[in-house]
Design an enzyme around this catalytic site. Structure first.
Site, PDB file in Angstrom:
ATOM      1  N   ARG B 299       0.834  -1.213   0.000  1.00 58.99           N
ATOM      2  CA  ARG B 299       0.000   0.000   0.000  1.00 58.99           C
ATOM      3  C   ARG B 299       0.863   1.257   0.000  1.00 58.99           C
ATOM      4  O   ARG B 299       0.535   2.252  -0.646  1.00 58.99           O
ATOM      5  CB  ARG B 299      -0.960  -0.020   1.184  1.00 58.99           C
ATOM      6  CG  ARG B 299      -2.034  -1.058   0.967  1.00 58.99           C
ATOM      7  CD  ARG B 299      -3.103  -1.111   2.056  1.00 58.99           C
ATOM      8  NE  ARG B 299      -4.168  -2.008   1.598  1.00 58.99           N
ATOM      9  CZ  ARG B 299      -5.179  -2.419   2.356  1.00 58.99           C
ATOM     10  NH1 ARG B 299      -5.281  -2.011   3.615  1.00 58.99           N
ATOM     11  NH2 ARG B 299      -6.101  -3.225   1.854  1.00 58.99           N
ATOM     12  N   TYR B 439      -6.708  -0.491  -6.817  1.00 59.70           N
ATOM     13  CA  TYR B 439      -6.002  -1.736  -6.442  1.00 59.70           C
ATOM     14  C   TYR B 439      -5.253  -1.635  -5.108  1.00 59.70           C
ATOM     15  O   TYR B 439      -5.056  -0.548  -4.596  1.00 59.70           O
ATOM     16  CB  TYR B 439      -5.157  -2.293  -7.573  1.00 59.70           C
ATOM     17  CG  TYR B 439      -4.006  -1.532  -8.186  1.00 59.70           C
ATOM     18  CD1 TYR B 439      -3.399  -0.458  -7.575  1.00 59.70           C
ATOM     19  CD2 TYR B 439      -3.490  -1.962  -9.424  1.00 59.70           C
ATOM     20  CE1 TYR B 439      -2.310   0.179  -8.173  1.00 59.70           C
ATOM     21  CE2 TYR B 439      -2.421  -1.320 -10.026  1.00 59.70           C
ATOM     22  CZ  TYR B 439      -1.830  -0.251  -9.388  1.00 59.70           C
ATOM     23  OH  TYR B 439      -0.771   0.363  -9.972  1.00 59.70           O
ATOM     24  N   GLU B 440      -4.931  -2.762  -4.549  1.00 58.88           N
ATOM     25  CA  GLU B 440      -4.407  -2.846  -3.171  1.00 58.88           C
ATOM     26  C   GLU B 440      -5.377  -2.218  -2.164  1.00 58.88           C
ATOM     27  O   GLU B 440      -4.939  -1.672  -1.147  1.00 58.88           O
ATOM     28  CB  GLU B 440      -3.030  -2.183  -3.048  1.00 58.88           C
ATOM     29  CG  GLU B 440      -1.918  -2.854  -3.827  1.00 58.88           C
ATOM     30  CD  GLU B 440      -1.616  -4.278  -3.351  1.00 58.88           C
ATOM     31  OE1 GLU B 440      -2.018  -4.634  -2.228  1.00 58.88           O
ATOM     32  OE2 GLU B 440      -1.001  -5.027  -4.121  1.00 58.88           O
ATOM     33  N   GLY B 441      -6.660  -2.311  -2.423  1.00 57.06           N
ATOM     34  CA  GLY B 441      -7.674  -1.767  -1.510  1.00 57.06           C
ATOM     35  C   GLY B 441      -8.111  -0.384  -1.933  1.00 57.06           C
ATOM     36  O   GLY B 441      -7.311   0.539  -1.954  1.00 57.06           O
TER      37      GLY B 441
END
Lengths: 600, 600
Positions: B299, B439-441
């Site tokens: 992140r 992406y990645e949350g």
């Protein structure tokens, strides 16, 4: 990809409650604009946009336009769809009956235009430009030219273009170099290259009517030496039939981020020989003035594009969110719910919806003012309506287009990873929307227009009129005794105070700190946008609450409208406080510093 | 298209003054990270990124990746560039020496990573994913697997992937269906389809190491039944040579809005027969936990992408604005000036610059905390640093990525019509940036992470630590007696108060009004972002003012930094007031309403 269903209910609500459509039919020349006619037009337009034009949006994006030996060809199906559009009479609904139009008010026409643009923004640009060209001819063409061109442009048999930009002359039209030489027979020979010409060439009509800004040999330098010429793709014979091919050619097409199916042409005039044959429109050296007469409608039209593309993105995101199942409902504990149940998705959907509704309301309201500016009996009243409309137009254009970009971005976000995949279609809206804050004057230019033209030309008199109306709305909401209306009033009141305070600050600093005021122009515009949009939603809430009190009409719609208005107040109106702080900071951080600011 | 020149001066300033790089070399294991080494690495990385990788950015966008019979092929020149990247040893600079890495601190490595990503975001994703996979193996692989795979992954000879998402399981990994069957010989047979797999296949390396989340036959339902498997593209023989092709195939590529050259694969495991051969990593059913261990770095890395793409867009917009001549200077009256002289363009350039600098500062600062969390001598201190870093990570990720989209959009705006033309290159940055908030949350997931994990897990203790540090900065700025620092202090003080107030409001309402708190999560994250970024810029201003007082070092740089910090305070910090109002409004507008909200 998703279907498009025109939001007729909201359009009609906005027309009736905020834009004063019902009263328009009492004005001379608008007698036919009855509620029944409006119903019929909206229904038909919705059907046409949804069934004929919307399905071509994706193929247009994928195929784009192509430039071949015979000129520009549009994507599969576009030519046929345009023929249907023209044959059904959509092109002329707001144009003068004298030239074959229907003469309906803009306040009704704007809903049909929104639908066309929601359905397919790239498609809608052709008619938008044609309407602009028609207005230019109405303003300044000789009767002879009117007779030769207008009827076919009103019907859509021929389209129109606007040729302003040259490689060295974009926002600064003083730099235009294209030139026109008088031939002594009343015609001119036009030479020059124009760029970014929307629908500069295409295969949907037999002829194209180019309006071209150029200089006469003896013209003064700068913007006061620009004249406007009509340069048809094919010359027109006295009997109305098409004559020789004129020396006006699309020599290349731009490869763009969005609106792929709208051909953005580099146009060469007179490049092959003795010049393209053109006709002077109106008087010499007044070309820019004529362009600015059309600017009101054109900028309103681009503000509307923000609304239209935002609406389309909202519908698509809502459909996806209702279909996609993921995660547990945090409130009920239900497993595997559709994602529209998750509070953050709900927040984004509501933000999309309320921002689109607010911008639609302000756009239609301004359209209502323009109708009044043309049709009110009293000249003084007409002028008041026009100045109010002109004050609102940079707010509509700047606000609607920036909103369109942010709302289409939320549309992608709601789709998650699927939003980034082109097949989904959400990304196309985001790409298409991105041009709207640039063409017809960037947001920076709208801000300067608001500040230095619309606000200052009457020493703030029109602004004070607007402030007074908003204040009256705040009082009415507060006096209602309803907590949900009082909550809106409280936020609108603070936001209005921010607007009046910063307006005073700007007036006080315009002379002593011009750099600061110019730096603050866009934040000031943003502040005006949020207050005017919030005002419209506050008025919408008042109307909705009235119907709910009476238990009259579509009650779920009114409840949703009340919620949407309150949501706008909660989520958007507080931004006015931040913008006010930013405005008042001016350029204190950077005043006196030069290139070294950026070199570091 | 424009060149990329790494902003080494600002990177070094941020490393030294905000991320505490200078002190790192006193920590055990980081002795080699001296200022001289940092200079050498930054210079070399800048050269490599600017000369080798940046020129491939546009061709990558235009050609994209192709899926053929032999798998995925990357655009022209990419394979060769990757070989150079690997041979120069860039892949392992922050990875453990034990497996061939250089073991340098992240606080130095992050600058090199930013350069690679600015130069070419699509290219940088391969190494990013490989690093993530290496960390996973370091965390949970057996010594045997480590010996078999790590050295080649650290060197970049083989790349790595993360296989989480399935069509029905995106943000909600509980829904994963891929399965793994034990073979009794320590290996497993993996079956399932994974989507959105970055660099799932490509032609730049001989082998690819897939980390795949899947379920064992007896696994419990939900997230507690997910295990992590290593599935190599080619099996590896005992001697390290490549063996048989495994049943792990890219079966299609997504056609995306941006990062065209990063192959986003649909991966099929075990589709052709008896399953793809895989190895269990760590313990059964702990796969998600292992993934979350890597999440910090991943992140942070995506937040850094926002910085990197914003920097690239800024450089391009600045170059264009300095070159493009248009209009009169409103302040000096000079005719036909370059547009960087116009106040609104200057405002946009400064906004781009100060927002990128602020986000860079926060990202590097957090990286410094992660280095400390690994290398500080005292366990308690390590934990404190880790918790601080983990508190900041959703703020870095959410804030950096949203900033990247807004800043690349400003980059287009500065270009005017040219910004919308793909050849210019500004639009690519805007398209590339759009994935980062997903992406990645997603940003919504970052907001929930901040609120429900990072803020609440210690009842706000870490938050209070941060508040205290910011307050101390406010005090120091005020005490300086310098008006330009006091001006920043005043705005930062108000913004901090907004943050502490809303944090209290959230704590008070978390149980009684969960719907309101969840609705407020993203506005709360946005508030935290603006305060933390403003704090970093305030600290930067303090440092710069110190050097200016002493007349030491690069004075124009420090003056520019002071201006940039003040600009951030003026333009961005006031937003904290608006976000606070929005947070406290919760879901009052829509609570209790259902689908009818959106149906209208």
């Amino acid at each position: 990809m998703s279907d498009y269903r025109a939001p007729i209910k909201d359009m009609r609500f906005v027309m009736d409650e905020l834009a004063g459509f019902k009263e328009l039919s009492s004005l001379p020349g608008l007698e036919e604009a009855t509620p029944d006619l409006a119903d019929a037009i909206l229904d038909e337009a919705a059907k046409f946009a949804g069934e004929v034009i919307a399905p071509l949006n994706r193929v247009g994006d994928q195929q784009g336009c192509k430039l071949g030996a015979d000129g520009v060809s549009t994507p599969a199906g576009w030519k046929e769809a345009y023929a249907q559009y023209r044959e059904a009479g959509w092109n002329g609904i707001t144009l003068p009956p004298e030239f074959g139009g229907q003469g309906l008010p803009d306040t009704l026409g704007i809903a049909a235009k929104e639908m066309l643009c929601s359905a397919n923004m790239a498609f809608s640009l052709g008619p938008l430009l044609t309407t602009g060209a028609v207005e230019a001819l109405l303003t300044c063409a000789s009767d002879e030219l009117k007779a030769m061109f207008l009827e076919k442009m009103v019907s859509g048999e021929w389209t129109g273009t606007m040729n302003l930009t040259e490689p060295q002359a974009g926002s600064d039209l003083a730099l235009i170099r294209s030139r026109a030489e008088p031939q002594g027979d009343g015609t001119y020979r036009v030479f020059g290259q124009k760029i970014f010409i929307t629908y500069g060439d295409h295969d949907m009509t037999d002829n194209i009517v180019h309006l071209v800004l150029a200089r006469l040999p003896d013209a003064p330098a700068g913007v006061k030496g620009i004249s406007m010429f009509l340069v048809p793709k094919f010359l027109v014979n006295a009997d109305g039939s098409l004559g020789a091919r004129n020396d006006a050619w699309c020599i290349s097409l731009e490869h763009k981020l969005g609106i792929h199916a709208s051909p953005t042409c580099v146009m060469a005039y007179g490049d092959k020989g003795e010049g393209a044959i053109g006709y002077l429109l109106g008087e010499a050296n007044r070309g820019l003035e004529y362009m600015f007469i059309m600017m009101n409608e054109a900028r309103l039209g681009v503000g509307l594009q923000g609304v239209a593309i935002g609406e389309r993105a909202y519908q698509q995101a809502l459909a996806y969110a209702r279909d996609r199942k993921q995660g547990r409902d945090a409130l009920t504990g239900e497993m595997l719910v559709s994602i529209d149940k998750h509070p953050d998705i709900r927040r984004m959907l509501m933000l999309m919806k309320s921002r689109v509704e607010a911008a639609r309301a302000l756009t239609y309201y301004t359209s209502g003012l323009l109708d009044r500016a043309r049709h009110l009996a009293d000249a003084e009243e007409r002028k008041k309506a026009l100045w109010l409309a002109e004050f609102m137009i940079p707010i509509v254009k700047g606000g609607g287009t920036e909103m369109g970009i942010e709302v289409t971005s939320l549309g992608i976000q709601i789709h998650g990873g699927m939003g980034f995949v082109e097949e989904t279609g959400a990304a196309q809206h985001f790409r298409d929307a991105r041009i709207t804050t640039i063409y017809e004057g960037t947001t920076g230019i709208q801000a300067n227009d608001l500040l230095f033209r619309k606000l200052m030309r009457d020493q703030g008199a029109t602004a004070k009129l607007v402030f007074g109306e908003i204040y009256a709305t705040v009082k009415t909401l507060t006096a209602s005794g309803k907590p949900e209306l009082a909550a809106i009033a409280q936020k609108l009141g603070i936001a209005l105070k921010m607007w009046t305070d910063t307006t005073e600050w700007l007036a006080a600093n315009a002379k002593t700190s011009l750099g600061g005021v110019l730096t603050a122009a866009v934040p000031y515009l943003s502040l005006a946008v949020v207050v005017c949009n919030g005002w419209m939603m506050a008025k919408a809430a008042l109307a909705a609450a009235g119907y709910l009190d009476k238990g009259e009409g579509d009650l779920p719609f009114y409840r949703a409208k009340l919620a949407s208005a309150r949501f706008y107040a909660d989520q958007m109106l507080p931004q006015a406080i931040a913008f006010a702080e930013t405005v008042k900071a001016g350029d204190a951080a950077i005043a006196g510093l030069g290139d070294e600011l950026f070199d570091a």
